[in-house]
Design a protein around this motif. Structure first.
Motif, PDB file in Angstrom:
ATOM      1  N   LEU A 276     -17.944  19.126   5.976  1.00 45.64           N
ATOM      2  CA  LEU A 276     -17.626  20.270   5.094  1.00 45.64           C
ATOM      3  C   LEU A 276     -18.773  20.606   4.153  1.00 45.64           C
ATOM      4  O   LEU A 276     -18.953  21.759   3.769  1.00 45.64           O
ATOM      5  CB  LEU A 276     -16.415  19.897   4.231  1.00 45.64           C
TER       6      LEU A 276
ATOM      7  N   PHE B 258     -21.772  23.637   4.160  1.00 46.02           N
ATOM      8  CA  PHE B 258     -21.754  24.999   3.620  1.00 46.02           C
ATOM      9  C   PHE B 258     -22.382  25.033   2.232  1.00 46.02           C
ATOM     10  O   PHE B 258     -23.093  25.958   1.884  1.00 46.02           O
ATOM     11  CB  PHE B 258     -20.319  25.536   3.598  1.00 46.02           C
ATOM     12  N   ARG B 259     -22.127  23.983   1.460  1.00 46.28           N
ATOM     13  CA  ARG B 259     -22.711  23.922   0.121  1.00 46.28           C
ATOM     14  C   ARG B 259     -24.212  23.662   0.218  1.00 46.28           C
ATOM     15  O   ARG B 259     -24.998  24.178  -0.543  1.00 46.28           O
ATOM     16  CB  ARG B 259     -22.020  22.831  -0.698  1.00 46.28           C
TER      17      ARG B 259
ATOM     18  N   PHE C  84     -26.360  25.021   8.044  1.00 48.50           N
ATOM     19  CA  PHE C  84     -25.452  25.610   9.026  1.00 48.50           C
ATOM     20  C   PHE C  84     -25.834  25.215  10.440  1.00 48.50           C
ATOM     21  O   PHE C  84     -26.990  24.931  10.723  1.00 48.50           O
ATOM     22  CB  PHE C  84     -25.471  27.132   8.906  1.00 48.50           C
TER      23      PHE C  84
ATOM     24  N   ARG D 255      -9.752  23.862  -0.760  1.00 51.02           N
ATOM     25  CA  ARG D 255      -9.929  25.094   0.012  1.00 51.02           C
ATOM     26  C   ARG D 255     -10.933  24.876   1.128  1.00 51.02           C
ATOM     27  O   ARG D 255     -11.769  23.984   1.063  1.00 51.02           O
ATOM     28  CB  ARG D 255     -10.414  26.226  -0.899  1.00 51.02           C
ATOM     29  N   LEU D 256     -10.857  25.724   2.137  1.00 51.48           N
ATOM     30  CA  LEU D 256     -11.735  25.578   3.299  1.00 51.48           C
ATOM     31  C   LEU D 256     -12.537  26.854   3.541  1.00 51.48           C
ATOM     32  O   LEU D 256     -12.077  27.943   3.214  1.00 51.48           O
ATOM     33  CB  LEU D 256     -10.884  25.301   4.554  1.00 51.48           C
ATOM     34  N   PRO D 257     -13.716  26.706   4.132  1.00 48.15           N
ATOM     35  CA  PRO D 257     -14.507  27.900   4.460  1.00 48.15           C
ATOM     36  C   PRO D 257     -14.044  28.527   5.778  1.00 48.15           C
ATOM     37  O   PRO D 257     -14.794  28.605   6.750  1.00 48.15           O
ATOM     38  CB  PRO D 257     -15.933  27.344   4.564  1.00 48.15           C
TER      39      PRO D 257
END
Lengths: 102, 414
Positions: free
Chosen positions: B395, B398-399, B403, B250-252
């Motif tokens: 990716l 985000f975790r 940002f 999945r993607l943000p």
């Protein structure tokens, strides 16, 4: 123009009266959760091309939140329902099955 | 590839223009490629081009569901600028802008890059502070921008009403080296260069599945049959989520519709690009004389390439107040594109949980300006496994909470 019926006040209103709130039925994770769970809750989205369950706020009306089932590939609306649900109710799922069959 | 030149024009003029040839070749797919890129838009083609040019990887296929450059590459408002706040963004967008400067010469194809200058209007005191800060940040990053006062704004764009009743123009962030380019030509130029290196461009080839073996990509299933590959680059903008689902992650991202429109052509009246982020609108004049106008996105997920009419109304209302002379203009056409928006309004150029699969997405409302830089970095990432240009755009940010918050520079217009 998208038209949705607010289940809280019963009015069918145009989208200019509504504020979109993103994907519905997300599981909330708090400070005690792991990084992966928190990331999934905050950022990862199904972003479905097809049936999408989503949150809406009747911002310029009764001010209350509700949920809607809508097809993001056709803009067809299958119905709206209460925000106090953990999953789409049976009649919405039925409406989706019927709507997608035609 | 036959070079374009003044001599070539003269030669063809003498033989009824019959010798130009195809811009890119049409060939059937091979069973296997070293690299398969999904998406023949600007970013995908630029990635393939720099894989060949910078790393000598030319056994490459670029697959396109529709037609080449028919997605957001052909739907944007062609603005090129690099006045971003954060260091990683400034580096990536400035690389892209500098590559645009020499693109016509490098690719031997006229992309009509026009460094006419971009003004981002400040119409609130918050924006004044924000843009002054960006100007300072840009001078440290080596990006040439400057803060200008309202008089200078008026001088650069005389058709603007700087004394609007609700949002008077208080100044602007001016990037003299920003501008516009011919969006289709950028895709065509890269396609021509790719085909010249022996790469295959497969149009109307839709990916329907991604083959994996033990967590590693082995190929893609398409309507033209199965195509094997060692590395797969997913560069499909709005449909990134659909491809990610095929690959099992999945993607943000959320995909929404962004609209643009053009007016009937009028005499030259505006030789800069103006962006007004507070009132939601931006405008430039094309070489044909049309006013090219863009506005805001819808707030809800949408894959239909059409948006809500009230957004157009809002954009035009704001622009008529800022540019009173356009109030009688007729609009010729309006269209929408599906843009994939991330939480921090910055793109994703990254490895993925599937080995051998790389993704380039999340450009949201402003990918056109980044095409060459994005392709440059993505090619390095795919060839070497890491790239200084794309490092911060992984990716995992985000975790990890790293940002690249560009909602100030990019909140609306892009």
């Amino acid at each position: 123009m998208l038209l949705l019926t607010c289940p809280n006040c019963g009015l069918t209103v145009e989208e200019t009266e509504l504020a979109p709130g993103g994907e519905a039925h997300l599981t909330r994770f708090g400070p005690a959760s792991g990084d992966a769970e928190f990331e999934a809750y905050l950022f990862l989205r199904d972003n479905a091309k097809g049936v999408h369950f989503e949150r809406w706020c009747h911002a310029y009306g009764c001010g209350k939140w509700f949920l809607a089932a809508r097809d993001t590939a056709t803009l067809q609306v299958f119905g709206t329902y209460s925000a106090q649900t953990k999953e789409p109710p049976a009649e919405i799922l039925e409406s989706i099955a019927k709507g997608r069959a035609t | 590839m036959r070079r374009f030149s003044a001599f070539a024009i003269a030669r063809e003029a003498l033989r009824h223009h019959e010798g130009w040839g195809r811009t890119w070749a049409k060939r059937p797919p091979k069973a296997r490629y070293d690299v398969v890129i999904v998406g023949a838009g600007g970013h995908g083609l630029a990635t393939a081009h720099y894989l060949g040019k910078n790393f000598g990887i030319t056994n490459v296929a670029i697959l396109e569901k529709g037609w080449l450059g028919g997605g957001n590459t052909g739907r944007n408002t062609t603005i090129i600028r690099s006045n971003y706040l954060q260091d990683p963004s400034a580096a990536l967008y400035e690389k892209a802008r500098s590559l645009y400067e020499t693109m016509s010469q490098d690719l031997n194809y006229n992309v009509m890059f026009s460094p006419r200058g971009v003004i981002m209007l400040a119409q609130t005191h918050h924006e004044v502070r924000g843009y002054k800060r960006t100007a300072h940040a840009n001078s440290l990053q080596g990006v040439q921008t400057e803060w200008i006062g309202p008089e200078r704004v008026k001088e650069l764009c005389p058709i603007m009403n700087i004394e609007g009743p609700r949002y008077p123009v208080l100044g602007g962030l001016w990037q003299a080296r920003g501008g516009t380019a011919r969006h289709d030509a950028v895709a065509w130029a890269y396609a021509r260069a790719c085909t010249d290196m022996g790469m295959d461009i497969l149009q109307t080839c839709e990916v329907t599945g991604i083959r994996r073996d033990g967590g590693r990509v082995t190929g893609v299933e398409t309507n033209l049959g199965e195509i094997g590959c060692d590395k797969l680059g997913i560069v499909v903008a709005g449909h990134s989520g659909v491809l990610a689902e095929m690959a099992g992650f999945r993607l943000p991202l959320e995909s929404v519709a962004l609209q643009a429109l053009v007016s009937e052509p009028i005499k030259p009246c505006m030789d800069v690009v103006v962006m007004a982020n507070t009132v939601h609108g931006y405008m430039s004049q094309s070489d044909k004389g049309e006013m090219v106008i863009g506005g805001g996105t819808d707030g809800y997920n949408n894959y239909t390439q059409r948006g809500s009419f009230h957004h157009i109304e809002e954009t035009l209302r704001a622009l008529v107040e800022t540019f009173p002379m356009i109030s009688r203009l007729k609009m010729l056409r309006q269209w929408g594109g599906i843009v994939d928006v991330t939480g921090d309004r910055s793109p994703i150029l990254s490895k993925t949980p599937v080995e051998g699969v790389f993704i380039n997405c999340g450009w949201g409302t402003g990918g056109f300006k980044a095409i060459p830089g994005s392709g440059w970095g993505m090619a390095e990432l795919m060839a070497k496994g890491h790239s200084p240009l794309t490092e911060a755009f992984g990716l995992e940010r985000f975790r990890e909470g790293r940002f690249i918050d560009e909602s100030v520079a990019a909140g609306v217009a892009h």
